[in-house]
Design a protein around this motif. Sequence first.
Motif, PDB file in Angstrom:
ATOM      1  N   GLN A 370     -45.971  60.755  28.396  1.00 44.03           N
ATOM      2  CA  GLN A 370     -45.940  59.570  27.568  1.00 44.03           C
ATOM      3  C   GLN A 370     -45.551  58.391  28.386  1.00 44.03           C
ATOM      4  O   GLN A 370     -46.206  57.426  28.088  1.00 44.03           O
ATOM      5  CB  GLN A 370     -44.944  59.787  26.509  1.00 44.03           C
ATOM      6  CG  GLN A 370     -45.323  60.751  25.410  1.00 44.03           C
ATOM      7  CD  GLN A 370     -46.620  60.604  25.058  1.00 44.03           C
ATOM      8  OE1 GLN A 370     -47.505  61.542  25.107  1.00 44.03           O
ATOM      9  NE2 GLN A 370     -46.903  59.578  23.988  1.00 44.03           N
ATOM     10  N   GLY A 374     -48.423  55.359  28.716  1.00 46.97           N
ATOM     11  CA  GLY A 374     -48.055  54.338  28.150  1.00 46.97           C
ATOM     12  C   GLY A 374     -48.311  53.118  29.205  1.00 46.97           C
ATOM     13  O   GLY A 374     -48.774  52.116  28.686  1.00 46.97           O
ATOM     14  N   THR A 394     -52.522  48.206  16.029  1.00 44.49           N
ATOM     15  CA  THR A 394     -52.354  48.783  17.424  1.00 44.49           C
ATOM     16  C   THR A 394     -51.449  49.868  17.205  1.00 44.49           C
ATOM     17  O   THR A 394     -51.539  50.860  17.839  1.00 44.49           O
ATOM     18  CB  THR A 394     -51.828  47.694  18.281  1.00 44.49           C
ATOM     19  OG1 THR A 394     -52.804  46.603  18.414  1.00 44.49           O
ATOM     20  CG2 THR A 394     -51.629  48.141  19.536  1.00 44.49           C
ATOM     21  N   VAL A 395     -50.168  49.675  16.518  1.00 40.87           N
ATOM     22  CA  VAL A 395     -49.029  50.497  16.498  1.00 40.87           C
ATOM     23  C   VAL A 395     -49.672  51.633  15.759  1.00 40.87           C
ATOM     24  O   VAL A 395     -49.491  52.847  15.976  1.00 40.87           O
ATOM     25  CB  VAL A 395     -48.001  49.779  15.696  1.00 40.87           C
ATOM     26  CG1 VAL A 395     -46.805  50.862  15.334  1.00 40.87           C
ATOM     27  CG2 VAL A 395     -47.337  48.784  16.425  1.00 40.87           C
ATOM     28  N   ALA A 398     -52.090  53.905  17.933  1.00 39.94           N
ATOM     29  CA  ALA A 398     -51.219  54.516  18.734  1.00 39.94           C
ATOM     30  C   ALA A 398     -50.420  55.590  18.189  1.00 39.94           C
ATOM     31  O   ALA A 398     -50.324  56.934  18.909  1.00 39.94           O
ATOM     32  CB  ALA A 398     -50.107  53.569  19.647  1.00 39.94           C
ATOM     33  N   ARG A 399     -49.955  55.618  16.928  1.00 39.63           N
ATOM     34  CA  ARG A 399     -49.170  56.627  16.381  1.00 39.63           C
ATOM     35  C   ARG A 399     -50.258  57.684  16.133  1.00 39.63           C
ATOM     36  O   ARG A 399     -49.830  59.195  16.306  1.00 39.63           O
ATOM     37  CB  ARG A 399     -48.446  56.232  15.108  1.00 39.63           C
ATOM     38  CG  ARG A 399     -47.277  55.178  15.294  1.00 39.63           C
ATOM     39  CD  ARG A 399     -46.534  54.987  14.199  1.00 39.63           C
ATOM     40  NE  ARG A 399     -45.343  54.246  14.443  1.00 39.63           N
ATOM     41  CZ  ARG A 399     -44.153  54.455  14.793  1.00 39.63           C
ATOM     42  NH1 ARG A 399     -43.871  55.859  14.960  1.00 39.63           N
ATOM     43  NH2 ARG A 399     -43.147  53.560  15.030  1.00 39.63           N
ATOM     44  N   SER A 462     -42.080  59.325  21.746  1.00 37.56           N
ATOM     45  CA  SER A 462     -42.883  58.479  21.256  1.00 37.56           C
ATOM     46  C   SER A 462     -42.557  56.977  21.220  1.00 37.56           C
ATOM     47  O   SER A 462     -43.051  55.902  21.552  1.00 37.56           O
ATOM     48  CB  SER A 462     -43.541  58.862  19.701  1.00 37.56           C
ATOM     49  OG  SER A 462     -42.082  58.664  18.837  1.00 37.56           O
ATOM     50  N   ARG A 463     -40.965  56.957  20.994  1.00 38.39           N
ATOM     51  CA  ARG A 463     -40.542  55.572  20.911  1.00 38.39           C
ATOM     52  C   ARG A 463     -40.565  55.080  22.452  1.00 38.39           C
ATOM     53  O   ARG A 463     -40.859  53.865  22.597  1.00 38.39           O
ATOM     54  CB  ARG A 463     -39.210  55.767  20.713  1.00 38.39           C
ATOM     55  CG  ARG A 463     -38.801  56.081  19.288  1.00 38.39           C
ATOM     56  CD  ARG A 463     -37.225  56.244  19.046  1.00 38.39           C
ATOM     57  NE  ARG A 463     -36.967  56.658  17.522  1.00 38.39           N
ATOM     58  CZ  ARG A 463     -35.729  57.050  17.277  1.00 38.39           C
ATOM     59  NH1 ARG A 463     -34.606  57.033  17.937  1.00 38.39           N
ATOM     60  NH2 ARG A 463     -35.567  57.245  15.935  1.00 38.39           N
ATOM     61  N   TYR A 465     -43.033  55.480  24.471  1.00 42.88           N
ATOM     62  CA  TYR A 465     -44.455  55.230  24.761  1.00 42.88           C
ATOM     63  C   TYR A 465     -44.481  53.907  24.044  1.00 42.88           C
ATOM     64  O   TYR A 465     -45.290  52.997  24.644  1.00 42.88           O
ATOM     65  CB  TYR A 465     -45.368  56.298  24.159  1.00 42.88           C
ATOM     66  CG  TYR A 465     -46.817  55.722  24.047  1.00 42.88           C
ATOM     67  CD1 TYR A 465     -47.449  56.236  25.132  1.00 42.88           C
ATOM     68  CD2 TYR A 465     -47.428  55.434  23.044  1.00 42.88           C
ATOM     69  CE1 TYR A 465     -48.968  55.690  25.126  1.00 42.88           C
ATOM     70  CE2 TYR A 465     -48.774  55.140  22.642  1.00 42.88           C
ATOM     71  CZ  TYR A 465     -49.519  55.172  23.908  1.00 42.88           C
ATOM     72  OH  TYR A 465     -50.725  54.783  24.134  1.00 42.88           O
ATOM     73  N   LEU A 466     -44.075  53.729  22.819  1.00 45.93           N
ATOM     74  CA  LEU A 466     -44.373  52.464  22.028  1.00 45.93           C
ATOM     75  C   LEU A 466     -43.654  51.380  22.723  1.00 45.93           C
ATOM     76  O   LEU A 466     -44.189  50.138  22.723  1.00 45.93           O
ATOM     77  CB  LEU A 466     -43.996  52.707  20.493  1.00 45.93           C
ATOM     78  CG  LEU A 466     -44.763  53.704  19.604  1.00 45.93           C
ATOM     79  CD1 LEU A 466     -44.009  53.772  18.397  1.00 45.93           C
ATOM     80  CD2 LEU A 466     -46.140  53.215  19.314  1.00 45.93           C
ATOM     81  N   ARG A 467     -42.658  51.271  23.328  1.00 44.25           N
ATOM     82  CA  ARG A 467     -41.909  50.506  24.074  1.00 44.25           C
ATOM     83  C   ARG A 467     -42.698  49.892  25.357  1.00 44.25           C
ATOM     84  O   ARG A 467     -42.720  48.746  25.621  1.00 44.25           O
ATOM     85  CB  ARG A 467     -40.549  50.797  24.422  1.00 44.25           C
ATOM     86  CG  ARG A 467     -39.390  50.992  23.263  1.00 44.25           C
ATOM     87  CD  ARG A 467     -38.049  50.820  23.829  1.00 44.25           C
ATOM     88  NE  ARG A 467     -37.764  52.099  24.850  1.00 44.25           N
ATOM     89  CZ  ARG A 467     -37.326  53.042  24.570  1.00 44.25           C
ATOM     90  NH1 ARG A 467     -37.012  53.386  23.104  1.00 44.25           N
ATOM     91  NH2 ARG A 467     -37.191  54.139  25.310  1.00 44.25           N
ATOM     92  N   ALA A 470     -45.999  48.103  24.212  1.00 44.97           N
ATOM     93  CA  ALA A 470     -45.529  46.710  23.229  1.00 44.97           C
ATOM     94  C   ALA A 470     -45.864  45.570  24.022  1.00 44.97           C
ATOM     95  O   ALA A 470     -45.588  45.540  25.220  1.00 44.97           O
ATOM     96  CB  ALA A 470     -44.138  46.874  22.571  1.00 44.97           C
TER      97      ALA A 470
END
Length: 470
Positions: A370, A374, A394-395, A398-399, A462-463, A465-467, A470
């Motif tokens: 991830q 990312g 976008t979020v 991605a999810r 997943s957190r 990856y999202l960070r 962003a």
Amino acid sequence: MRNTLLPRLAVRGLYGNRRHYLPFLLTASFIVMVYFIVAAFSWNESFGQNIPDGNNIRMLMGVGYVLLPVIIVPFLMYINSFLIKGRSRELALYAVLGLGRRHIAGILLIEAALCLSFCLLLGVGAGALLCPLVLDGLLAALGLHVDMAWSLSAAPVLATVKLFAFCFLVLLVMNVWRAARTQPASLLREQKQGEKPLRGKSVVALLGAACLGGGYYLAVTTSLETFSLNSFMLALLLVIFGTYGLFTAGSVQVLGVMRRSPRFYADPSRFVVVSGLQHRMRKNAAGLVNICLFGSAALFTLCCSACVLFGQEDAFAALGKVLAEGHIGLNTAGLTREAIAMEFTTLAFLGVFFVLVFLACTALVLYYKQLAEGMEDAGRFRILRAVGLSDEMTVRTARKQLRIVFLLPLGTALLHIGFASPILAVFMQILAINNPAVILGGIGLSMLFFCAVYGACYLLTSRAYLRTIA
């Protein structure tokens, strides 16, 4: 060049990349601890003197002592490829600023020595503290009240140091060779490169499906009369090759068919999700294969441990029936109720050690996959925002990608275990466990536990990856 420059650059490099190296070092330390505990039990000669049939414990732990390096070495090599790829730009800058290959090799050597020292000190230290507690837990599970003090010799310490020194030496050679044979310009581009795409995807996908079907057929047609180690290994290899072929080529083919559908362009979110997935599967499908295989290994080992732990009464009943009929069978020759309990409990303990190692491997591969994706996807999502994609879209996109990517290895691992259940049943029959309720219950509980752990790993990674995007 000053003698302190290379050590300072090595320490600064590790500290600057602590987000990448700390999970690796903690997981490697955990694996060191597990291996040290297994080695300490296999080398402890006091079992045979103080515990009835204690030599069987040493023998079974010795099996784990031999098999664990087969898992550890390839896993560390795979994770090392993520780490060194993430530092390609840094190594290239060292070369551009005037450091020679000898100096870069010196920096990598110091880093490897620091990482090895950290893992050994933390892992062996924690293992030495936990060994008495593991012994007490084993004796309690066996129902034995033995006044036995834990004794630690130098042999397991030396064995652990030798194994992991060899592992980090292999990693060092790989890193030095990679840095030495690659030009700085190539290193600057390498961090953004994924896995090399396969040629002949259709052929690979068909071969993968054929291998997976053959492995499943061998598994479901296995019985106690037809079982052999060769057939089991053949089925295992076919499933591994089939999983690799379908993940790396079959998934790309399916996504390509979806993109050629007229309805594909009607929904913008579907277009972004499928395009992103196709990009991921082309470049990083091998990472999903490793997640699936590590997860399948953890789940199969967990199922075996649960069945062995819950099936002792069936083995006791089988022993009593054989003795009552006045003859000794293959599985119960020379065994007593206490010996069966000891061997089964030790097998369950050893299985737990392997499950912990497999779960740690699965979680770490998930994290680095991830993290790597990312960093690759961050630029693509910036472009999508620039052409009008909202932050909310976008979020959400991605999810959706994350859920599909995470559910694919999980679903495949559960499917593998479903088809492997006849082989697991044969293993249990060899141990005189013939109760279908025990086997199905062990498989069901193991699947629930694995899904819970896998879901927790999904939330954490997943957190990260999202960070990153962003």
